[in-house]
Motif scaffolding. Structure first.
Motif, PDB file in Angstrom:
ATOM      1  N   GLU A 233     -11.535  -7.481   3.821  1.00  0.00           N
ATOM      2  CA  GLU A 233     -11.970  -6.430   4.754  1.00  0.00           C
ATOM      3  C   GLU A 233     -13.109  -5.595   4.177  1.00  0.00           C
ATOM      4  OE1 GLU A 233      -8.681  -3.984   6.054  1.00  0.00           O
ATOM      5  OE2 GLU A 233      -7.456  -5.754   6.399  1.00  0.00           O
TER       6      GLU A 233
ATOM      7  N   TYR B 196      -6.366 -10.816  13.979  1.00  0.00           N
ATOM      8  CA  TYR B 196      -5.736 -10.347  12.747  1.00  0.00           C
ATOM      9  C   TYR B 196      -4.468  -9.585  13.145  1.00  0.00           C
ATOM     10  CZ  TYR B 196      -6.307  -8.327   7.995  1.00  0.00           C
ATOM     11  OH  TYR B 196      -6.182  -7.973   6.679  1.00  0.00           O
TER      12      TYR B 196
ATOM     13  N   TYR C 173       0.806  -1.218   0.000  1.00  0.00           N
ATOM     14  CA  TYR C 173       0.000   0.000   0.000  1.00  0.00           C
ATOM     15  C   TYR C 173       0.846   1.278   0.000  1.00  0.00           C
ATOM     16  CZ  TYR C 173      -4.054  -2.914   1.414  1.00  0.00           C
ATOM     17  OH  TYR C 173      -5.059  -3.844   1.491  1.00  0.00           O
TER      18      TYR C 173
ATOM     19  N   MET D  36       2.716  -3.084  11.952  1.00  0.00           N
ATOM     20  CA  MET D  36       3.652  -3.904  11.169  1.00  0.00           C
ATOM     21  C   MET D  36       5.071  -3.753  11.738  1.00  0.00           C
ATOM     22  SD  MET D  36       2.272  -3.152   7.321  1.00  0.00           S
ATOM     23  CE  MET D  36       0.636  -3.735   6.840  1.00  0.00           C
TER      24      MET D  36
HETATM   25  P1  13P Z   1      -2.522  -7.745   3.808  1.00  0.00           P
HETATM   26  O1  13P Z   1      -2.620  -8.703   4.964  1.00  0.00           O
HETATM   27  O2  13P Z   1      -3.172  -8.278   2.590  1.00  0.00           O
HETATM   28  O3  13P Z   1      -1.119  -7.313   3.600  1.00  0.00           O
HETATM   29  O4  13P Z   1      -3.371  -6.443   4.175  1.00  0.00           O
HETATM   30  C1  13P Z   1      -2.972  -5.625   5.224  1.00  0.00           C
HETATM   31  C2  13P Z   1      -3.877  -4.507   5.444  1.00  0.00           C
HETATM   32  O5  13P Z   1      -3.591  -3.578   6.134  1.00  0.00           O
HETATM   33  C3  13P Z   1      -5.181  -4.573   4.805  1.00  0.00           C
HETATM   34  O6  13P Z   1      -5.822  -3.382   4.958  1.00  0.00           O
END
Ligand code: 13P
Ligand code: SF4
Length: 332
Positions: free
Chosen positions: A218, A130, A44, A82
Motif C-alpha cells: 500500500e 481488496y 497493527y 475486518m
Molecule cells: P494485511 O492484509 O497485511 O493484514 O494488511 C491490512 C491492512 O489494513 C493494511 O493496511
C-alpha cells in the motif's frame, strides 16, 4: 459523515467507566472463558492487545479464523471491515468490535454509490476488491483479495480477463507491475501507507547502511522502489524471521514491530517515519482506537455488536468465499 460514524450514532453506544481496582486482564480472561468468546487481533494492534489475543494475524488469516472458530462470540481487535468480514463468514455468531469508530481510510475512499457507477463504465470486467472495503463494495465484487494473496489471485485469472481493481491504487499498480496486467484501478489510498517519507527513509538507510527496507504494497511507488522486500504484514514478518540480515526499516503500521521483536529479539527494527511529522513511527489512528479497557467493556456488555442486513451479507459473502476457495486451492 463517515460510514462508521453513522453506525456509531445509530447504535448510541455509551462508554462505561471501569473501576480502578479491577484487574482488567484477569477479568477479560475470566469472561472470555465463561462466555466462550475468542479475541482476534490484527498485527497493527497495541502490543498489550496482541499479548492477550487468542489469535494474532493478518487480514487473510483473521478471516479464516473467523470462519472456522467454534466460539459463540468473536471480539475483533481490529477495524470495522475486518469485523464485518467475520460476521459475514460466521453469521450465527455474535461479532463485537470494541469501538465502532474504528474505520479505515482506505475503505472510506471507495463509497458504494460512486463505485457502482464506476463499475457500470466497464462492462464485462471482473471486479477484484481488496478486503479493506465495506460489505456494500464486497457485494459489488466478484473476488475479494488481501495483500497476502492479491498477486496469485490475479495470476489465477485468464490472461485476457478484463479486471477492475479496488480500492487501493498503490496495491493495484504494484499488482499490474508484477503480473503485466492492465487492470482498471480505483483511485483510493490508505492514510498511513501514503504518509511514509522517502527522504526520511533514505536518511535512515544512510545512518544504518546494513539495514534492509521492507514495505507494505500500500506504500507509494518511490518507497516500493527502494524496498528490499515488499509484502503483506505476514510476509514482512516472515521475511524478518528468515532473512540473514540484522536491521530492518519497516514501512508499514508500527504495531507489526511487536511480533517482529518477539520472534527475533536479537534483531533491530526501525519504524519508517511519516512525512511532515516529528513522530518516529506511523500509527493507524483507527486501529489504535481499540484499547484493553474497551475490550473489557465489550466482553462485559456484549456490545458494540456488528449487525448487517441479511441480504447484504448474502450478496457480500460470495466474493469472500471465492477468495478463500482460490487461496486454499493455491495452498496460500
Ligand atoms: P494485511 O492484509 O497485511 O493484514 O494488511 C491490512 C491492512 O489494513 C493494511 O493496511
Ligand atoms: Fe485501513 Fe490503512 Fe488503517 Fe490498514 S492502516 S486499517 S488500510 S487506514
Amino acid at each position: 459523515m463517515r460510514r462508521v460514524e453513522k453506525l456509531h450514532m445509530e447504535k448510541g453506544y455509551v462508554e462505561h467507566p471501569i473501576d480502578g481496582s479491577l484487574n482488567v486482564l484477569e477479568e477479560i480472561d475470566r469472561m472470555r472463558k465463561e462466555k466462550n468468546a475468542v479475541i482476534l487481533a490484527h498485527y497493527y494492534q497495541e502490543s498489550e492487545i496482541q499479548d492477550i489475543a487468542d489469535f494474532v494475524g493478518d487480514s487473510l488469516d483473521l478471516s479464516r479464523k473467523a470462519a472456522s472458530t467454534d466460539a459463540d462470540i468473536i471480539v475483533f481487535a481490529g477495524v470495522h471491515f475486518m469485523a464485518e468480514t467475520a460476521k459475514i463468514l460466521s453469521p450465527a455468531k455474535r461479532v463485537l468490535l470494541p469501538d465502532l469508530m474504528a474505520g479505515c481510510s482506505l475503505a472510506d475512499s471507495c463509497p458504494p454509490e460512486d463505485f457502482a457507477a464506476f463499475r457500470e463504465k466497464y462492462p464485462g470486467h471482473t471486479v477484484v476488491s481488496y478486503v479493506n472495503t465495506t460489505a456494500e463494495i464486497k457485494a459489488l465484487t466478484d473476488i475479494v483479495c488481501t495483500s497476502a494473496n492479491a498477486v496469485p489471485i490475479i495470476n489465477s485469472l485468464p490472461e485476457n480477463e478484463k479486471i477492475i481493481f479496488a480500492p487501493d491504487r498503490n496495491l493495484g499498480n504494484y499488482i499490474n507491475s508484477l503480473t503485466g496486467r492492465n487492470m482498471v484501478i480505483w483511485d483510493g489510498a490508505c492514510h498511513v501507507h501514503e504518509e511514509f517519507s522517502l527522504e526520511r527513509i533514505l536518511e535512515l538507510k544512510a545512518a544504518h547502511p546494513d539495514a534492509k527496507i521492507i514495505a507494505h504494497p500500500e506504500c507509494e511507488k518511490p518507497v516500493r522502489i527502494v524496498a528490499d522486500h515488499i509484502g503483506s504484514t505476514s510476509s514482512l514478518l516472515r521475511f524478518t524471521q528468515e532473512d540473514s540480515g540484522n536491521t530492518y526499516i519497516v514501512a508499514t503500521e508500527s504495531g507489526i514491530l511487536h511480533q517482529m521483536k518477539l520472534a527475533r529479539p536479537e534483531k533491530h527494527f526501525i519504524a519508517a517515519p511519516p512525512k511532515d511529522s516529528t513522530c518516529a513511527c506511523n500509527d493507524c489512528k483507527y486501529m489504535k482506537l481499540i484499547t484493553v479497557n474497551k475490550i473489557y467493556n465489550t466482553l462485559k456488555f456484549e456490545q458494540p455488536e456488528i449487525t448487517m442486513d441479511k441480504s447484504l451479507m448474502k450478496q457480500a459473502e460470495g466474493s469472500i468465499r471465492r477468495m478463500l476457495e482460490i487461496s486454499n486451492k493455491l495452498g496460500l
